[in-house]
Write a protein that holds these residues in place. Structure first.
Motif, PDB file in Angstrom:
ATOM      1  N   ARG A 143       0.911  -1.228   0.142  1.00 60.73           N
ATOM      2  CA  ARG A 143      -0.122   0.078  -0.098  1.00 60.73           C
ATOM      3  C   ARG A 143       0.719   1.332   0.016  1.00 60.73           C
ATOM      4  O   ARG A 143       0.968   2.053   0.978  1.00 60.73           O
ATOM      5  CB  ARG A 143      -0.969  -0.021   1.126  1.00 60.73           C
ATOM      6  N   PRO A 144       1.661   1.592  -1.028  1.00 59.66           N
ATOM      7  CA  PRO A 144       2.434   2.768  -1.154  1.00 59.66           C
ATOM      8  C   PRO A 144       1.629   3.963  -0.914  1.00 59.66           C
ATOM      9  O   PRO A 144       0.263   3.885  -1.085  1.00 59.66           O
ATOM     10  CB  PRO A 144       2.856   2.825  -2.540  1.00 59.66           C
ATOM     11  N   ARG A 145       2.232   5.170  -0.566  1.00 57.09           N
ATOM     12  CA  ARG A 145       1.438   6.380  -0.221  1.00 57.09           C
ATOM     13  C   ARG A 145       1.767   7.422  -1.451  1.00 57.09           C
ATOM     14  O   ARG A 145       0.685   8.042  -1.726  1.00 57.09           O
ATOM     15  CB  ARG A 145       2.304   7.234   0.891  1.00 57.09           C
ATOM     16  N   LEU A 146       2.639   7.253  -2.264  1.00 58.43           N
ATOM     17  CA  LEU A 146       3.116   8.190  -3.568  1.00 58.43           C
ATOM     18  C   LEU A 146       3.322   7.513  -4.613  1.00 58.43           C
ATOM     19  O   LEU A 146       4.228   6.509  -4.347  1.00 58.43           O
ATOM     20  CB  LEU A 146       4.116   9.079  -3.028  1.00 58.43           C
ATOM     21  N   SER A 147       2.983   7.939  -5.739  1.00 57.80           N
ATOM     22  CA  SER A 147       3.724   7.166  -6.831  1.00 57.80           C
ATOM     23  C   SER A 147       3.495   8.135  -8.153  1.00 57.80           C
ATOM     24  O   SER A 147       2.973   9.108  -8.105  1.00 57.80           O
ATOM     25  CB  SER A 147       2.917   5.841  -7.203  1.00 57.80           C
ATOM     26  N   HIS A 148       4.583   8.050  -9.119  1.00 64.53           N
ATOM     27  CA  HIS A 148       4.538   8.538 -10.290  1.00 64.53           C
ATOM     28  C   HIS A 148       4.693   7.744 -11.387  1.00 64.53           C
ATOM     29  O   HIS A 148       5.295   6.823 -11.317  1.00 64.53           O
ATOM     30  CB  HIS A 148       5.559   9.433 -10.063  1.00 64.53           C
ATOM     31  N   GLY A 149       3.790   7.944 -12.534  1.00 66.41           N
ATOM     32  CA  GLY A 149       4.157   7.106 -13.660  1.00 66.41           C
ATOM     33  C   GLY A 149       4.162   7.887 -14.866  1.00 66.41           C
ATOM     34  O   GLY A 149       3.476   9.072 -15.066  1.00 66.41           O
ATOM     35  N   GLN A 150       4.690   7.654 -15.822  1.00 67.74           N
ATOM     36  CA  GLN A 150       5.289   8.353 -16.930  1.00 67.74           C
ATOM     37  C   GLN A 150       5.547   7.530 -18.371  1.00 67.74           C
ATOM     38  O   GLN A 150       6.197   6.812 -18.285  1.00 67.74           O
ATOM     39  CB  GLN A 150       6.502   9.343 -16.485  1.00 67.74           C
ATOM     40  N   LEU A 151       4.669   8.345 -19.198  1.00 65.71           N
ATOM     41  CA  LEU A 151       4.973   7.836 -20.737  1.00 65.71           C
ATOM     42  C   LEU A 151       5.321   9.078 -21.293  1.00 65.71           C
ATOM     43  O   LEU A 151       4.496  10.046 -21.494  1.00 65.71           O
ATOM     44  CB  LEU A 151       3.732   7.230 -21.343  1.00 65.71           C
ATOM     45  N   ILE A 220      -4.000  11.360  -9.536  1.00 70.93           N
ATOM     46  CA  ILE A 220      -5.089  10.545  -8.874  1.00 70.93           C
ATOM     47  C   ILE A 220      -4.939  10.447  -7.401  1.00 70.93           C
ATOM     48  O   ILE A 220      -3.794  10.081  -6.813  1.00 70.93           O
ATOM     49  CB  ILE A 220      -4.704   8.940  -9.363  1.00 70.93           C
ATOM     50  N   LEU A 221      -6.241  10.524  -6.868  1.00 70.82           N
ATOM     51  CA  LEU A 221      -6.567  10.420  -5.186  1.00 70.82           C
ATOM     52  C   LEU A 221      -7.002   9.085  -5.078  1.00 70.82           C
ATOM     53  O   LEU A 221      -8.212   8.708  -5.726  1.00 70.82           O
ATOM     54  CB  LEU A 221      -7.148  11.363  -4.802  1.00 70.82           C
ATOM     55  N   LEU A 227      -1.517   9.178  -3.209  1.00 71.05           N
ATOM     56  CA  LEU A 227      -1.536   9.902  -4.350  1.00 71.05           C
ATOM     57  C   LEU A 227      -0.561   9.525  -5.491  1.00 71.05           C
ATOM     58  O   LEU A 227       0.354   9.022  -5.272  1.00 71.05           O
ATOM     59  CB  LEU A 227      -1.169  11.307  -3.886  1.00 71.05           C
ATOM     60  N   SER A 228      -1.302   9.870  -6.687  1.00 68.43           N
ATOM     61  CA  SER A 228      -0.114   9.667  -7.559  1.00 68.43           C
ATOM     62  C   SER A 228      -0.130  10.636  -8.730  1.00 68.43           C
ATOM     63  O   SER A 228      -1.184  11.244  -8.913  1.00 68.43           O
ATOM     64  CB  SER A 228      -0.596   8.364  -8.499  1.00 68.43           C
ATOM     65  N   THR A 229       1.049  10.768  -9.485  1.00 70.91           N
ATOM     66  CA  THR A 229       1.048  12.016 -10.651  1.00 70.91           C
ATOM     67  C   THR A 229       1.225  10.967 -11.914  1.00 70.91           C
ATOM     68  O   THR A 229       1.816  10.127 -11.784  1.00 70.91           O
ATOM     69  CB  THR A 229       2.049  12.918 -10.521  1.00 70.91           C
ATOM     70  N   VAL A 230       0.790  11.681 -12.923  1.00 73.51           N
ATOM     71  CA  VAL A 230       0.850  10.803 -14.138  1.00 73.51           C
ATOM     72  C   VAL A 230       1.118  11.827 -15.073  1.00 73.51           C
ATOM     73  O   VAL A 230       0.749  12.998 -15.240  1.00 73.51           O
ATOM     74  CB  VAL A 230      -0.646  10.139 -14.549  1.00 73.51           C
ATOM     75  N   GLU A 247       7.866   5.583 -10.219  1.00 75.40           N
ATOM     76  CA  GLU A 247       8.363   5.625  -8.910  1.00 75.40           C
ATOM     77  C   GLU A 247       7.325   5.255  -7.787  1.00 75.40           C
ATOM     78  O   GLU A 247       6.179   5.698  -8.081  1.00 75.40           O
ATOM     79  CB  GLU A 247       9.104   6.767  -8.421  1.00 75.40           C
ATOM     80  N   VAL A 248       7.582   4.716  -6.656  1.00 75.17           N
ATOM     81  CA  VAL A 248       6.668   4.362  -5.847  1.00 75.17           C
ATOM     82  C   VAL A 248       7.298   4.486  -4.326  1.00 75.17           C
ATOM     83  O   VAL A 248       8.527   4.146  -4.280  1.00 75.17           O
ATOM     84  CB  VAL A 248       6.199   2.807  -5.837  1.00 75.17           C
ATOM     85  N   TRP A 249       6.542   5.070  -3.538  1.00 75.02           N
ATOM     86  CA  TRP A 249       7.135   5.270  -1.839  1.00 75.02           C
ATOM     87  C   TRP A 249       6.009   4.732  -0.904  1.00 75.02           C
ATOM     88  O   TRP A 249       4.972   5.248  -1.248  1.00 75.02           O
ATOM     89  CB  TRP A 249       7.424   6.497  -1.724  1.00 75.02           C
ATOM     90  N   ASP A 250       6.486   4.079  -0.058  1.00 76.27           N
ATOM     91  CA  ASP A 250       5.322   3.679   0.955  1.00 76.27           C
ATOM     92  C   ASP A 250       5.700   4.590   2.401  1.00 76.27           C
ATOM     93  O   ASP A 250       5.011   4.172   3.420  1.00 76.27           O
ATOM     94  CB  ASP A 250       5.346   2.072   1.074  1.00 76.27           C
ATOM     95  N   GLY A 251       6.608   5.600   2.539  1.00 69.51           N
ATOM     96  CA  GLY A 251       6.930   6.099   3.668  1.00 69.51           C
ATOM     97  C   GLY A 251       8.208   5.592   4.295  1.00 69.51           C
ATOM     98  O   GLY A 251       9.039   6.327   5.055  1.00 69.51           O
ATOM     99  N   GLN A 252       8.498   4.319   4.121  1.00 73.40           N
ATOM    100  CA  GLN A 252       9.955   3.720   4.435  1.00 73.40           C
ATOM    101  C   GLN A 252      10.667   3.201   3.124  1.00 73.40           C
ATOM    102  O   GLN A 252      12.153   3.252   3.372  1.00 73.40           O
ATOM    103  CB  GLN A 252       9.748   2.597   5.561  1.00 73.40           C
ATOM    104  N   ARG A 253      10.012   2.617   2.325  1.00 74.10           N
ATOM    105  CA  ARG A 253      10.584   2.175   1.175  1.00 74.10           C
ATOM    106  C   ARG A 253      10.238   2.569  -0.074  1.00 74.10           C
ATOM    107  O   ARG A 253       9.257   3.489  -0.334  1.00 74.10           O
ATOM    108  CB  ARG A 253      10.479   0.529   1.067  1.00 74.10           C
ATOM    109  N   SER A 254      11.298   2.646  -1.037  1.00 70.51           N
ATOM    110  CA  SER A 254      10.928   3.120  -2.548  1.00 70.51           C
ATOM    111  C   SER A 254      11.540   2.231  -3.592  1.00 70.51           C
ATOM    112  O   SER A 254      12.218   1.318  -3.341  1.00 70.51           O
ATOM    113  CB  SER A 254      11.659   4.428  -2.767  1.00 70.51           C
ATOM    114  N   ALA A 255      10.579   2.314  -4.938  1.00 70.91           N
ATOM    115  CA  ALA A 255      11.286   1.557  -5.940  1.00 70.91           C
ATOM    116  C   ALA A 255      11.112   2.530  -7.125  1.00 70.91           C
ATOM    117  O   ALA A 255      10.159   3.431  -7.241  1.00 70.91           O
ATOM    118  CB  ALA A 255       9.995   0.419  -5.924  1.00 70.91           C
TER     119      ALA A 255
END
Ligand SMILES: NC(=O)c1ccc[n+]([C@@H]2O[C@H](COP(=O)([O-])OP(=O)(O)OC[C@H]3O[C@@H](n4cnc5c(N)ncnc54)[C@H](O)[C@@H]3O)[C@@H](O)[C@H]2O)c1
Length: 334
Positions: A143-151, A220-221, A227-230, A247-255
Motif C-alpha cells: 500500500r504505497p502512499r505516493l507514486s509517479h507514472g510516466q510515458l 489520482i487520489l 496520491l499518484s501523478t501521471v 516511482e513508488v514510495w510507502d513512507g519507508q521504502r521506495s522503488a
C-alpha cells in the motif's frame, strides 16, 4: 511446458504486430492456432501461412461460430475491442484482450458482464503488472502512499501506428498507450480510485489528432488516501530517460522502475535492485499474460488482469480525459 497446453485451440483476431507476436508465443507454448482473422484478409492469410492454421478470414463471426476454438487473442485497433470481446465472451471463448480493455467505461462494463455471465476467463494484456520487477515491488511495498507514472515518448509515428492518436480507432495516447502506466499504478497502489484531475496541452507536431492533447499531466487520489501523478505525452525519443518511468514510495521504502520495466531499484529494502535481464530465460518467459490466462483456465483460477481491473483502468483514463475537457476534477465511478 508446451505439453500442458497442447490441447488448447486458439484464433487470432487482428493480425498486425501484436497479433503475430501472440501467435508466435502461442505456438511456442504448444497451442494449436486454428484460425486467423483480419479485416484486411491478406494480413490474416499471411499470418496463417507463417504460423499454420486451418483458415484465414476477414469475418470475425466465422471464428465465433467455430466450436473447436477455445481461446481468442484480440489484437485489433481499439474501437473493435468492445464488439469482438463481447461476441467472443457470448460465444463461450476464453479471451486474451489487448490493452486497452475498451475505449470507454460503458463498453468495458458490458464486456465484464458478458465475461461473468459466460463464465469464461479474460486477461487484458496490461503486461507491466506481470513483469518480475512489478511483482517484486508489490511484494516489498505494501500500500504505497505516493507514486509517479510516466510515458514521455512514443514511437507510434516511427512504427506507423499513428492510428492510436485517432479519436475513433485509437482513442488518443492516454487510453492507447499510457493505459499501461495507469494500470500499473492501480496495481501497485492496490486501491480503487477516488478522484482525478488533469491538464492537457496540444504542443503540435501533428500528433494530437482532433484536438486530443499530445501531453496530459494528471493526479489520482486513491480511496486509501494515497496520491499518484501521471504524465502521458509524446515528446520524441530521448536517449537518457526510458520511454516509461515509474516511482513508488510507502513512507519507508521506495522503488524506481526503468529500462522499460526491465529494472527496479529499491531503497530501504533487503535487496537493492532486480534486473529482469539477469533472470533465467524460463522465468522471463513465464512473465506473460498468455501463460497467465492458460494457467487460469487450467486451474479454474483468476487472471492477473481481469475484467474488474480492466474496467477500473479504463474508468481512470476516461475520468482524466474528462478532467482535461472540462477543466474540473472528476470523481471516478467504481
Ligand atoms: N501490450 C502491449 O505492449 C502492446 C504492444 C503493441 C500493441 N498492442 C495492442 O495490440 C493491438 C494491435 O496493435 P498493433 O500494434 O498490432 O496494430 P496493427 O495496426 O499492427 O494491427 C492491428 C490489426 O488489426 C486489424 N483490425 C482492425 N480492426 C479490425 C476488425 N474490426 N476486425 C479484424 N481486424 C481488425 C488491422 O487490419 C490490423 O491488421 C492494439 O490493441 C494495441 O494497443 C499492445
Amino acid at each position: 511446458m508446451s505439453q500442458i497446453y497442447s490441447g488448447v485451440k486458439a484464433a487470432v483476431i487482428g493480425c498486425g504486430g501484436a497479433g503475430r507476436g501472440h501467435a508466435a508465443k502461442a505456438k511456442s507454448l504448444g497451442i494449436e492456432l486454428v484460425g486467423f482473422c483480419d479485416e484486411i484478409e491478406a494480413k490474416a492469410e499471411s499470418a496463417r501461412a507463417e504460423f499454420g492454421g486451418r483458415y484465414a478470414t476477414p469475418d470475425a463471426g466465422r471464428i465465433m461460430r467455430d466450436d473447436s476454438i477455445d481461446l481468442l487473442v484480440i489484437a485489433t485497433h481499439h474501437d473493435a475491442h468492445h464488439p469482438i470481446a463481447l461476441a467472443g465472451a457470448r460465444a463461450g471463448k476464453h479471451i486474451l484482450l489487448e490493452k486497452p480493455m475498451c475505449v470507454t467505461r460503458v463498453q468495458a462494463i458490458e464486456v465484464a458482464e458478458a465475461v461473468e455471465k459466460a463464465g469464461v476467463k479474460l486477461v487484458i494484456n496490461c503486461k507491466f503488472r506481470i513483469a518480475p520487477t512489478a511483482q517484486k515491488a508489490r511484494a516489498l511495498l505494501s500500500r504505497p502512499r505516493l507514486s509517479h507514472g510516466q510515458l514521455a515518448m512514443n514511437d507510434s509515428s516511427q512504427s506507423g501506428s499513428t492510428w492510436v492518436w485517432h479519436p475513433d480507432d485509437g482513442g488518443g495516447l492516454l487510453i492507447s498507450t499510457a493505459v499501461h502506466t495507469i494500470d500499473l499504478l492501480a496495481y501497485l497502489m492496490d486501491s480503487e480510485p477516488d478522484r482525478v484531475y488533469a491538464e492537457g496541452q496540444v504542443f503540435g507536431e501533428n500528433k494530437g489528432a482532433g484536438g486530443y492533447p499530445d501531453a496530459l499531466v494528471g493526479t489520482i487520489l486513491w480511496k486509501t488516501g494515497a496520491l499518484s501523478t501521471v504524465i502521458s505525452a509524446d515528446q520524441g525519443m530521448n536517449t537518457f530517460v526510458s520511454k516509461w518511468f515509474h516511482e513508488v514510495w510507502d513512507g519507508q521504502r521506495s522503488a524506481v522502475f526503468s529500462a522499460h520495466m526491465g529494472r527496479v531499484d529499491f531503497g530501504g529494502c533487503d535487496i537493492d535492485y532486480l534486473d529482469t535481464r539477469e533472470l533465467p530465460d524460463e522465468e522471463q518467459q513465464q512473465a506473460s499474460m498468455m501463460v497467465n490466462l492458460l494457467e487460469a483456465i487450467r486451474t479454474d483460477g483468476d487472471t492477473l488482469c481481469n475484467a474488474h481491473d480492466g474496467v477500473r483502468t479504463v474508468s481512470i483514463c476516461n475520468a482524466l480525459d474528462e478532467a482535461v475537457r472540462t477543466g474540473k476534477p472528476q470523481t471516478v465511478p467504481n
